[in-house]
Enzyme design. Structure first.
Site, PDB file in Angstrom:
ATOM      1  N   HIS A  46      -0.139 -14.726 -79.597  1.00 45.13           N
ATOM      2  CA  HIS A  46      -1.026 -14.725 -80.757  1.00 45.13           C
ATOM      3  C   HIS A  46      -2.382 -14.109 -80.394  1.00 45.13           C
ATOM      4  O   HIS A  46      -2.988 -13.384 -81.192  1.00 45.13           O
ATOM      5  CB  HIS A  46      -1.195 -16.164 -81.260  1.00 45.13           C
ATOM      6  CG  HIS A  46      -2.233 -16.313 -82.330  1.00 45.13           C
ATOM      7  ND1 HIS A  46      -3.481 -16.844 -82.079  1.00 45.13           N
ATOM      8  CD2 HIS A  46      -2.213 -15.976 -83.642  1.00 45.13           C
ATOM      9  CE1 HIS A  46      -4.181 -16.850 -83.201  1.00 45.13           C
ATOM     10  NE2 HIS A  46      -3.445 -16.325 -84.150  1.00 45.13           N
ATOM     11  N   GLU A  49      -2.131 -10.406 -80.359  1.00 45.19           N
ATOM     12  CA  GLU A  49      -2.130  -9.935 -81.753  1.00 45.19           C
ATOM     13  C   GLU A  49      -3.563  -9.709 -82.223  1.00 45.19           C
ATOM     14  O   GLU A  49      -3.886  -8.686 -82.842  1.00 45.19           O
ATOM     15  CB  GLU A  49      -1.430 -10.953 -82.647  1.00 45.19           C
ATOM     16  CG  GLU A  49      -1.488 -10.624 -84.123  1.00 45.19           C
ATOM     17  CD  GLU A  49      -1.520 -11.857 -85.009  1.00 45.19           C
ATOM     18  OE1 GLU A  49      -2.336 -11.893 -85.961  1.00 45.19           O
ATOM     19  OE2 GLU A  49      -0.737 -12.789 -84.761  1.00 45.19           O
ATOM     20  N   HIS A  50      -4.453 -10.661 -81.944  1.00 42.05           N
ATOM     21  CA  HIS A  50      -5.863 -10.529 -82.329  1.00 42.05           C
ATOM     22  C   HIS A  50      -6.521  -9.354 -81.607  1.00 42.05           C
ATOM     23  O   HIS A  50      -7.277  -8.581 -82.202  1.00 42.05           O
ATOM     24  CB  HIS A  50      -6.628 -11.816 -81.984  1.00 42.05           C
ATOM     25  CG  HIS A  50      -6.505 -12.881 -83.014  1.00 42.05           C
ATOM     26  ND1 HIS A  50      -7.598 -13.507 -83.591  1.00 42.05           N
ATOM     27  CD2 HIS A  50      -5.416 -13.456 -83.581  1.00 42.05           C
ATOM     28  CE1 HIS A  50      -7.183 -14.414 -84.458  1.00 42.05           C
ATOM     29  NE2 HIS A  50      -5.863 -14.413 -84.460  1.00 42.05           N
ATOM     30  N   GLU A 126      -9.881 -21.123 -85.108  1.00 43.92           N
ATOM     31  CA  GLU A 126      -8.613 -21.141 -85.857  1.00 43.92           C
ATOM     32  C   GLU A 126      -7.817 -22.397 -85.510  1.00 43.92           C
ATOM     33  O   GLU A 126      -7.232 -23.040 -86.399  1.00 43.92           O
ATOM     34  CB  GLU A 126      -7.804 -19.887 -85.520  1.00 43.92           C
ATOM     35  CG  GLU A 126      -6.575 -19.688 -86.390  1.00 43.92           C
ATOM     36  CD  GLU A 126      -5.843 -18.391 -86.104  1.00 43.92           C
ATOM     37  OE1 GLU A 126      -4.771 -18.175 -86.715  1.00 43.92           O
ATOM     38  OE2 GLU A 126      -6.323 -17.583 -85.281  1.00 43.92           O
TER      39      GLU A 126
END
Length: 423
Positions: A46, A49-50, A126
């Site tokens: 993840h 991905e960022h 997040e």
């Protein structure tokens, strides 16, 4: 019409040409998610991905966004337990721009130390935001309950400790290992010239040579039976019951989808009508299957007043017994299949959803079914299939329970839940 070809470097491309639309959706699918991680690097898929949106050698983060915004397109990404996807949707004449941006992100992202530290703060926020949502938390808790020490139990975002511990070296090592042509599928759906798009993708991706490192074989999880509770100061309590489901690519998945519609997958389902409409005991209640490469889970969720936890759990277990004793009627079977086909066909009107279906299918089990084939598979589901799947999925010896919220006496509540669920 579907088209599939493989570049010389092993990268697979699957596409569907739809001449009557004016858009193209394209996705780069990488077989990496929380399942491929461990406790030490949890959340790295993840995080990468960022990072691919943080700037390249050719574009700043702002320029990446503007490149697609300026042509009225959409650019986004997501990470799941088994894959990561970067995708764009643009007008058909802007496909070369979308390919250029996606390729630039994939090959030229900077991964600067400054950006890594900034993005850690973003991902930590997040995670904090996610922690503020007990409805989301209970599903993660159920994964931990069912999968125990298997990587499928790991949260997609990682946790505060693992994200803070991600170094540039860790991130780049993982990126180099997983982001290789053999581990990637490009899917494309919409209005495009098949031959021109093939040349375009070959120009941008054909030169790419990964490390071709042997990927570790993933072991299938052994499902356990557990009960987990997370104490959280909330007005509403969030409950999940989890059972063994059906894996991706298994023909029984269509039977389970038909069964789920009747059991808890819609507003007309047995669970919704009995627990919410007739008794008013919950605000929300539903069920759904989740399928992975070699396993699956079937989840039943309810949001309720803590005082109703035992009552609602008993009603859910009672509904499971009823459907196991009576199965479905011919009328229920017919209506559920029509509902499932209708939902599926309506979803096909979006090039994005078709691109997602295409890419995920090829990436995770190397097989693509046409809409007609899928409709045929739904149509072929019969009462014998439903009976078999009902007996397999609603096996209470494999039942797991997870709940998040506030209860007066945790020890007593767990004891009573054990008596209801684990007889």
């Amino acid at each position: 019409m579907y088209n599939k070809f493989i570049l010389d470097n092993g990268l697979r491309v699957v596409s569907e040409y739809i001449p009557h639309v004016k858009s193209v959706s394209i996705g780069i699918w990488i077989e990496t998610g929380s399942r491929q991680e461990n406790i030490g690097n949890s959340g790295v898929s993840h995080f990468i991905e960022h990072m691919l949106f943080k700037g390249t050698d050719n574009r700043t983060a702002k320029k990446i966004a503007e490149s697609i915004d300026n042509i009225g397109g959409q650019l986004n990404a997501f990470t799941s337990k088994e894959c990561t996807c970067f995708y764009a949707k643009v007008l058909d004449n802007h496909l070369p721009i979308a390919v250029d941006v996606l390729a630039d992100m994939l090959f030229n992202s900077r991964f600067s130390q400054e950006d890594i530290e900034k993005e850690k703060s973003v991902v930590i926020e997040e995670i904090n935001m996610y922690d503020d949502s007990p409805e989301d938390q209970v599903h993660d808790l159920l994964s931990k309950t069912i999968f125990d020490s298997h990587p499928l139990a790991l949260p997609i975002l990682g946790d505060l400790k693992s994200v803070k511990g991600l170094t540039k070296e860790k991130i780049l090592n993982y990126f180099t290992e997983k982001y290789i042509p053999e581990n990637i599928v490009i899917s494309m759906v919409g209005n495009f010239d098949v031959e021109e798009s093939r040349k375009l993708l070959n120009d941008y991706f054909g030169h790419w040579q990964g490390n071709k490192k042997n990927q570790e074989l993933e072991s299938p999880p052994v499902l356990t039976q557990n009960l987990k509770f997370k104490d959280k100061e909330t007005e509403q309590l969030h409950l999940c019951l989890g059972l063994e489901g059906i894996s991706q690519g298994d023909e029984d998945l269509y039977s389970l989808l038909v069964l789920n519609n009747v059991f808890g997958g819609s507003m007309s389902s047995s669970l919704f009508q009995k627990v919410r409409e007739d008794r008013g005991l919950v605000y929300s209640i539903f069920s759904y299957p989740s399928s992975y490469k070699d396993t699956g889970i079937f989840t039943i969720y309810a949001g309720l007043n803590p005082n109703q936890l035992l009552n609602v759990t008993e009603l859910i277990i009672d509904d499971i017994h009823q459907i196991k004793n009576n199965y479905l009627t011919d009328d229920q079977l017919t209506k559920s299949k029509e509902q499932l086909k209708g939902n599926y066909i309506l979803g096909l009107e979006s090039t994005s959803s078709r691109m997602t279906s295409l890419g995920k299918s090829e990436l995770l089990y190397g097989k693509i079914h046409s809409p007609k084939e899928i409709i045929d598979k739904i149509d072929k589901v019969n009462l014998a299939d439903i009976k078999r799947v009902t007996n397999k999925v609603f096996d209470l010896d494999k039942l797991n329970v997870a709940y998040v919220g506030k209860v007066k006496d945790e020890k007593q509540t767990n004891k009573k839940l054990n008596n209801i669920c684990f007889k």
